[in-house]
Structure formats: structure tokens, C-alpha cells
Enzyme design. Structure first.
Site, mmCIF file in Angstrom:
data_model
loop_
_atom_site.group_PDB
_atom_site.id
_atom_site.type_symbol
_atom_site.label_atom_id
_atom_site.label_comp_id
_atom_site.label_asym_id
_atom_site.label_seq_id
_atom_site.Cartn_x
_atom_site.Cartn_y
_atom_site.Cartn_z
ATOM 1 N N THR A 1 0.852 -1.193 0.000
ATOM 2 C CA THR A 1 0.000 0.000 0.000
ATOM 3 C C THR A 1 0.878 1.230 0.000
ATOM 4 O O THR A 1 1.931 1.223 0.634
ATOM 5 C CB THR A 1 -0.855 0.030 1.298
ATOM 6 O OG1 THR A 1 -1.766 -1.068 1.265
ATOM 7 C CG2 THR A 1 -1.639 1.322 1.443
ATOM 8 N N ARG B 1 -13.982 -7.711 -1.280
ATOM 9 C CA ARG B 1 -13.182 -7.554 -0.052
ATOM 10 C C ARG B 1 -12.613 -6.125 0.031
ATOM 11 O O ARG B 1 -12.109 -5.587 -0.941
ATOM 12 C CB ARG B 1 -12.043 -8.571 -0.062
ATOM 13 C CG ARG B 1 -11.102 -8.494 1.151
ATOM 14 C CD ARG B 1 -9.831 -7.715 0.864
ATOM 15 N NE ARG B 1 -8.866 -7.783 1.951
ATOM 16 C CZ ARG B 1 -7.784 -7.008 2.040
ATOM 17 N NH1 ARG B 1 -7.520 -6.136 1.107
ATOM 18 N NH2 ARG B 1 -6.969 -7.133 3.050
ATOM 19 N N GLY C 1 -9.871 -3.850 2.399
ATOM 20 C CA GLY C 1 -8.832 -3.998 3.419
ATOM 21 C C GLY C 1 -8.875 -2.866 4.430
ATOM 22 O O GLY C 1 -9.922 -2.230 4.641
ATOM 23 N N ASP C 2 -7.729 -2.605 5.035
ATOM 24 C CA ASP C 2 -7.634 -1.547 6.043
ATOM 25 C C ASP C 2 -7.528 -0.148 5.415
ATOM 26 O O ASP C 2 -7.919 0.845 6.037
ATOM 27 C CB ASP C 2 -6.403 -1.776 6.934
ATOM 28 C CG ASP C 2 -5.110 -1.928 6.127
ATOM 29 O OD1 ASP C 2 -5.173 -2.463 4.999
ATOM 30 O OD2 ASP C 2 -4.049 -1.505 6.612
ATOM 31 N N THR D 1 0.601 -0.744 6.337
ATOM 32 C CA THR D 1 0.666 -1.627 5.180
ATOM 33 C C THR D 1 0.753 -3.048 5.703
ATOM 34 O O THR D 1 1.087 -3.270 6.857
ATOM 35 C CB THR D 1 1.875 -1.257 4.287
ATOM 36 O OG1 THR D 1 1.854 -2.086 3.115
ATOM 37 C CG2 THR D 1 3.201 -1.438 4.997
ATOM 38 N N GLY D 2 0.428 -3.993 4.840
ATOM 39 C CA GLY D 2 0.436 -5.390 5.285
ATOM 40 C C GLY D 2 -0.967 -5.969 5.254
ATOM 41 O O GLY D 2 -1.868 -5.379 4.645
ATOM 42 N N GLY E 1 -4.394 -6.386 5.733
ATOM 43 C CA GLY E 1 -5.356 -5.408 6.221
ATOM 44 C C GLY E 1 -6.277 -5.926 7.300
ATOM 45 O O GLY E 1 -6.664 -5.184 8.210
HETATM 46 N N1 ASP Z 1 -3.028 -3.292 3.618
HETATM 47 C C1 ASP Z 1 -3.336 -3.694 2.270
HETATM 48 C C2 ASP Z 1 -4.632 -4.464 2.274
HETATM 49 O O1 ASP Z 1 -4.831 -5.297 3.141
HETATM 50 C C3 ASP Z 1 -2.261 -4.491 1.614
HETATM 51 C C4 ASP Z 1 -0.831 -4.121 1.943
HETATM 52 O O2 ASP Z 1 -0.535 -2.989 2.296
HETATM 53 O O3 ASP Z 1 0.052 -4.982 1.870
HETATM 54 O O4 ASP Z 1 -5.425 -4.287 1.406
#
Ligand code: ASP
Length: 336
Positions: free
Chosen positions: A196, A224, A226-227, A247-248, A250
Site C-alpha cells: 500500500t 473484499r 482492506g484496512d 501496510t500489510g 489489512g
Molecule cells: N493493507 C493492504 C490491504 O490489506 C495491503 C498491503 O498494504 O500490503 O489491502
């Protein structure tokens, strides 16, 4: 009634001012130490920061700056985790998430929007032109079209090829996005399947804003979110304290209202670095069984321009830009 309300608001302001971090930030302001700065997630944050700095460095609006920054990876044909070249969901449909917020609490977001190349700009319109905070799916698209955004077929041939490759097994498995060196390289599908752009900025008056944009987890279920489009999860900004983004995976960030948590920890007096570390530790404690296979990273910026970052896995990079240096890239500390 008004008097009582005035009294309560006054009492609240006094409590806030007594908190160590707010006091630190206020002191920095008085001493003229506030320094305009832009920070953002991952290697591709460097180019995003530069675009934001073009505006912020000239004394422009912090909100314009974060929007301009976020539009850079959204338009990048090499970026498979943000914007037009993002990888699609399991049905081969590219759906994008984005949010924007300023330090006064104004915010807007879109989730699972299709056919619009710049979801961050639609998020800003949600904030400025509607009484709402979040529009999703078809409703978000309908609003974007009414606002004059062009409808495009966004799936690139490369993303389609990666999706067809994935379909051979059709297995949904988020890969910990800890080695973003594959960004823009390798064969389709090689790169991390999620990342992200989270971008935070502060101006010389201590006014903050943030933007967050992503194509989410590749091969996710259709619909779906995410965060990133959830205020308090992927992004949170408060002029009294600072801002945070994530990031990561979500789902893990949503479960802990991650960015809100980071900002609230800063409000209690923790540095941005400590606040990011505590938030990651909170996720790891609560999700002990799965945390070692996940990546979650937080990035935070205080009102006085102090920066912090922390992730579960190694390899989370973030970019820092200010009057001194526009293209600094750093590695965050990590728990594992
Ligand atoms: N946070 C993002 C999501 O879950 C993905 C990411 O940043 O890796 O959509």
C-alpha cells in the site's frame, strides 16, 4: 447549557494540553521548530514524496500535497499493488481502495471501486462533496462518474497474465510483503502480492494530512475491502498529535484499529517509533499463532515532524522527504 458545554470543552482542552506529547509538539511550534515533511511507505514512496513536496515545499496545501503524492503510484504501470496496474481479485476484477484525511478530522474513502484510475481523488471528493465518509463498490463508481472521472478498463495485460497464472492453482495465500525489491521487476506474479502507499505530511504550521491507496490483496474475494479505506485502520490523522498509516495484511490492522492506536499512543506521550512498535506488538500478542507468517508495518509522523516505523517482518522500507533531502529511503526496525 452552553456554559456547561463550554466548561466541558475547556476542561477537555486542558487535559489534552497536559499530555506530554501534545506539550512537546506545542513547544516545538512555539520555538518555530515545526518542519514540513512528507513520509511514505515502501520504495515507491520516494517518487510519491517528491510529487507531494512539489506542493508542500512551496507552502501549498497539505491536503493537495498528499493527494498529488498518492496519484503517482496509482498511475505507475510497474506497480502491481496500487492503482491501475494492480493485480485483480480472484474473479479477475481490479478493485481499488483509498482514503484521505486531514488533521481536523475531515476524511473520505472509497472501497472496492472499479474502473477508476485515481481512487484517492474520488476519496477526496467523498470528503468534500458528500455528507459521507465511505462509498463502496458500484455506489462509489456511480459517484465517481457523476463527478466526471473517466471510466476505464484498467486491467493491464501483465496483471491479466499474472491472474491467469494464479488461476492454475487458484490458491489464496498472502505472501508476507517483506521483500519489496521485486517491485517492478521479475515475471508477472513474482512481485509481492500486496502493498500500500500510505503517505503522511505536515506543513510548517503543524497541519497534517494523510493519504492511503492500494489494490489490496491480490486474488482476494470479490468485494473484499482492506484496512486502507477504513479510517482508523489504514490511516488516521490528528493535528493535535500526528498521523499514522499502515501496510500489510489489512484484516490484522482492522482488528486492532491500527493507525488510530498508533496516534492514540503518541497522544499518551510515546514517540512515533515507540507507538508503531507497541501497535505491532499488540497484533503479534493477539494473533500469536499466525503473526510469524504475516507482514504488518506502521509508519507515523508527529506534529513536530518526528518519524517512526515498525513492522513484524524485516524489509519494510519507507521514504522521508523534507527541505534537506527529498529522496531518503530507510528500513524500519522489525519484530522478527
Ligand atoms: N493493507 C493492504 C490491504 O490489506 C495491503 C498491503 O498494504 O500490503 O489491502
Amino acid at each position: 447549557m452552553t456554559d456547561r458545554r463550554g466548561f466541558l470543552i475547556g476542561a477537555l482542552a486542558a487535559t489534552t494540553a497536559a499530555l506530554p506529547h501534545a506539550a512537546r509538539a506545542a513547544d516545538a511550534g512555539k520555538a518555530g521548530k515545526l518542519r514540513p515533511r512528507v513520509v511514505s511507505t515502501w520504495d515507491f514512496g520516494v517518487a510519491a514524496n517528491r510529487a507531494a513536496w512539489q506542493i508542500l515545499g512551496k507552502g501549498g496545501s497539505v491536503l493537495d500535497a498528499v493527494e498529488a503524492g498518492a496519484r503517482v503510484p496509482e498511475a505507475d504501470p510497474k506497480n502491481h499493488t496500487v492503482g491501475r496496474a494492480g493485480y485483480p481479485d480472484r474473479d479477475g476484477r481490479l478493485t481499488l481502495d483509498a482514503s484521505i484525511m486531514d488533521g481536523n478530522g475531515d476524511c473520505g474513502a472509497v472501497a472496492a471501486i472499479e474502473h477508476i484510475a485515481h481512487p484517492i481523488s474520488v476519496a477526496r471528493r467523498v470528503m468534500e462533496k458528500t455528507p459521507h465518509v465511505l462509498l463502496v463498490g458500484d455506489g462509489a463508481l456511480q459517484f465517481a462518474l457523476q463527478q466526471g472521472f473517466p471510466k476505464e478498463d484498467l486491467l493491464t495485460p501483465e496483471s491479466e497474465q499474472a491472474w491467469r497464472e494464479w488461476l492454475k492453482k487458484g490458491e489464496y495465500k498472502p505472501r508476507a510483503n517483506s521483500e519489496n525489491k521485486t517491485y517492478g521487476e521479475g515475471k508477472p506474479g513474482d512481485a509481492n502480492n500486496h502493498d500500500t502507499l500510505g503517505l503522511l505530511a505536515v506543513d510548517a504550521q503543524g497541519r497534517l494530512a494523510g493519504a492511503c491507496t492500494t489494490s489490496g490483496m491480490a486474488w482476494k474475494l470479490h468485494g473484499r475491502a482492506g484496512d486502507s479505506p477504513i479510517i482508523g485502520a489504514g490511516l488516521y490523522v490528528d493535528n493535535e498529535v500526528g498521523a499514522a498509516t499502515s501496510t500489510g495484511v489489512g484484516e490484522e490492522v482492522i482488528r486492532t484499529a491500527g493507525s488510530f492506536l498508533v496516534v492514540e499512543l503518541m497522544r499518551q506521550g510515546h514517540s512515533p517509533q515507540e507507538a508503531c512498535r507497541y501497535a505491532v506488538q499488540r497484533i503479534m500478542r493477539r494473533r500469536m499463532k499466525v503473526a510469524k507468517d504475516l507482514q504488518v508495518g506502521f509508519l507515523a509522523l508527529s506534529r513536530s515532524g518526528e518519524v517512526g516505523a515498525y513492522a513484524i517482518q524485516k524489509g519494510f522500507s519507507y521514504a522521508v522527504c523534507d527541505a534537506g533531502k527529498q529522496d531518503a529511503l530507510r528500513q524500519s526496525s522489525s519484530a522478527l
